[in-house]
Design a protein around this motif. Sequence first.
Motif, short mmCIF file in Angstrom:
data_model
loop_
_atom_site.label_atom_id
_atom_site.label_comp_id
_atom_site.label_asym_id
_atom_site.label_seq_id
_atom_site.Cartn_x
_atom_site.Cartn_y
_atom_site.Cartn_z
N GLY A 121 0.79 -1.22 0.00
CA GLY A 121 0.00 0.00 0.00
C GLY A 121 0.82 1.27 0.00
N GLN A 122 2.15 1.13 -0.05
CA GLN A 122 3.02 2.30 0.03
C GLN A 122 3.62 2.70 -1.31
OE1 GLN A 122 6.01 2.13 3.13
NE2 GLN A 122 4.72 0.86 4.46
N VAL A 123 3.87 1.71 -2.17
CA VAL A 123 4.57 2.01 -3.42
C VAL A 123 3.62 2.68 -4.41
CG1 VAL A 123 6.18 0.09 -3.09
CG2 VAL A 123 4.08 -0.26 -4.41
N PRO A 124 4.15 3.47 -5.34
CA PRO A 124 3.31 4.08 -6.38
C PRO A 124 2.60 3.01 -7.20
CG PRO A 124 5.49 5.09 -6.33
CD PRO A 124 5.56 3.91 -5.43
N GLU A 125 1.48 3.39 -7.78
CA GLU A 125 0.64 2.44 -8.49
C GLU A 125 1.38 1.72 -9.62
OE1 GLU A 125 -2.55 0.11 -8.95
OE2 GLU A 125 -2.30 1.62 -7.39
N HIS A 126 2.26 2.43 -10.32
CA HIS A 126 2.93 1.80 -11.46
C HIS A 126 3.88 0.69 -11.02
CE1 HIS A 126 6.00 4.80 -10.28
NE2 HIS A 126 6.87 4.00 -10.84
N LEU A 127 4.25 0.67 -9.74
CA LEU A 127 5.10 -0.42 -9.24
C LEU A 127 4.28 -1.61 -8.76
CD1 LEU A 127 7.84 1.51 -7.21
CD2 LEU A 127 7.82 0.86 -9.62
N ARG A 128 2.96 -1.49 -8.80
CA ARG A 128 2.09 -2.55 -8.31
C ARG A 128 1.62 -3.47 -9.42
NH1 ARG A 128 1.34 -5.03 -4.93
NH2 ARG A 128 -0.92 -5.08 -4.79
N VAL A 129 1.83 -3.08 -10.67
CA VAL A 129 1.23 -3.81 -11.79
C VAL A 129 1.76 -5.24 -11.87
CG1 VAL A 129 0.93 -3.90 -14.28
CG2 VAL A 129 0.82 -1.70 -13.09
N ARG A 130 3.07 -5.41 -11.95
CA ARG A 130 3.64 -6.75 -12.09
C ARG A 130 3.44 -7.58 -10.83
NH1 ARG A 130 9.20 -9.23 -13.16
NH2 ARG A 130 10.07 -7.48 -12.02
N PRO A 131 3.70 -7.05 -9.63
CA PRO A 131 3.41 -7.84 -8.42
C PRO A 131 1.93 -8.20 -8.29
CG PRO A 131 4.88 -6.01 -7.90
CD PRO A 131 4.41 -5.80 -9.30
N ALA A 132 1.04 -7.28 -8.68
CA ALA A 132 -0.39 -7.55 -8.54
C ALA A 132 -0.83 -8.72 -9.40
CB ALA A 132 -1.20 -6.30 -8.90
N SER A 133 -0.22 -8.89 -10.57
CA SER A 133 -0.55 -10.03 -11.42
C SER A 133 -0.15 -11.34 -10.74
CB SER A 133 0.19 -9.89 -12.76
OG SER A 133 -0.03 -11.02 -13.58
N GLU A 134 0.99 -11.33 -10.09
CA GLU A 134 1.44 -12.52 -9.36
C GLU A 134 0.53 -12.79 -8.16
OE1 GLU A 134 3.89 -15.79 -9.04
OE2 GLU A 134 3.95 -14.25 -10.59
N GLU A 135 0.12 -11.74 -7.48
CA GLU A 135 -0.77 -11.89 -6.33
C GLU A 135 -2.13 -12.45 -6.76
OE1 GLU A 135 -0.82 -7.95 -4.86
OE2 GLU A 135 1.29 -7.99 -4.25
N ALA A 136 -2.58 -12.07 -7.94
CA ALA A 136 -3.85 -12.59 -8.45
C ALA A 136 -3.76 -14.10 -8.70
CB ALA A 136 -4.25 -11.86 -9.73
N SER A 137 -2.63 -14.54 -9.21
CA SER A 137 -2.42 -15.98 -9.42
C SER A 137 -2.42 -16.72 -8.10
CB SER A 137 -1.09 -16.21 -10.16
OG SER A 137 -1.11 -15.65 -11.45
N TYR A 138 -1.80 -16.11 -7.10
CA TYR A 138 -1.75 -16.72 -5.77
C TYR A 138 -3.15 -16.79 -5.16
CZ TYR A 138 -0.11 -17.53 -0.97
OH TYR A 138 0.12 -18.07 0.27
N SER A 139 -3.90 -15.73 -5.33
CA SER A 139 -5.27 -15.71 -4.78
C SER A 139 -6.13 -16.80 -5.39
CB SER A 139 -5.89 -14.34 -5.02
OG SER A 139 -7.15 -14.24 -4.42
N ARG A 140 -5.91 -17.08 -6.68
CA ARG A 140 -6.69 -18.14 -7.33
C ARG A 140 -6.37 -19.52 -6.75
NH1 ARG A 140 -5.91 -14.70 -11.86
NH2 ARG A 140 -4.01 -15.78 -12.50
N ILE A 141 -5.14 -19.71 -6.31
CA ILE A 141 -4.78 -20.98 -5.65
C ILE A 141 -5.66 -21.18 -4.43
CG2 ILE A 141 -2.98 -22.20 -4.36
CD1 ILE A 141 -0.94 -20.82 -6.20
N TRP A 142 -5.80 -20.14 -3.62
CA TRP A 142 -6.62 -20.22 -2.41
C TRP A 142 -8.09 -20.40 -2.76
CZ3 TRP A 142 -5.03 -20.46 2.63
CH2 TRP A 142 -3.66 -20.28 2.84
#
Length: 203
Positions: A121-142
Amino acid sequence: MSQASEDGATAKSQRTRQRILDAAAQVLSRKGYAGTRLTDVADVAGVQAPAIYYYFGSRDDLVEEVMWAGAHRVRVHVEEVIAAMPDEATPLDRILAAVDAHLRYELQISDYTTASVRNAGQVPEHLRVRPASEEASYSRIWRDLFHAAQDAGELRPDLDINIFRLLLLGSMNWAVEWWNPRTRSLDDLVRQTQDLVRHGAGA
């Protein structure tokens, strides 16, 4: 330069890059995005600060790589733990094992994942794009783990899987902000979180 010399130079360069990444993960996990300075990273990595720019175009490029690696590594770790479980393990067993794997990796094993969670929640939005894609994949596992457990009758049929899953992941991630090993053991935290699943969602 001989091929052996070139290979040696490449290996050395890769080790230096990894050392810088490791140092950045350590600093970012403790000082946060706003408090992370390249001079701090360089001190931990044992390099001169200008050398970092040989491997990363900017401070934000380095931070983004750490954030992505944190999300990626915890996903891979949890996947490997689940894949290694015996065939007779129930869907609920797999969820409880995933809880254990997530918390231990986040709080004990990886500065990368701690940094990724703490700074999401601290980094600028443009730094969240690539990590957010990975987090979405992780969320689908759960999501798939919870659907399998509900289909097997191990979770309440009226359970809203999406809400409970997000609450669980959010509470586990928030532990990086308050968990103190001097006042509560990691084993106890894992057990309590597993009980939350058993008694809060179990059939």
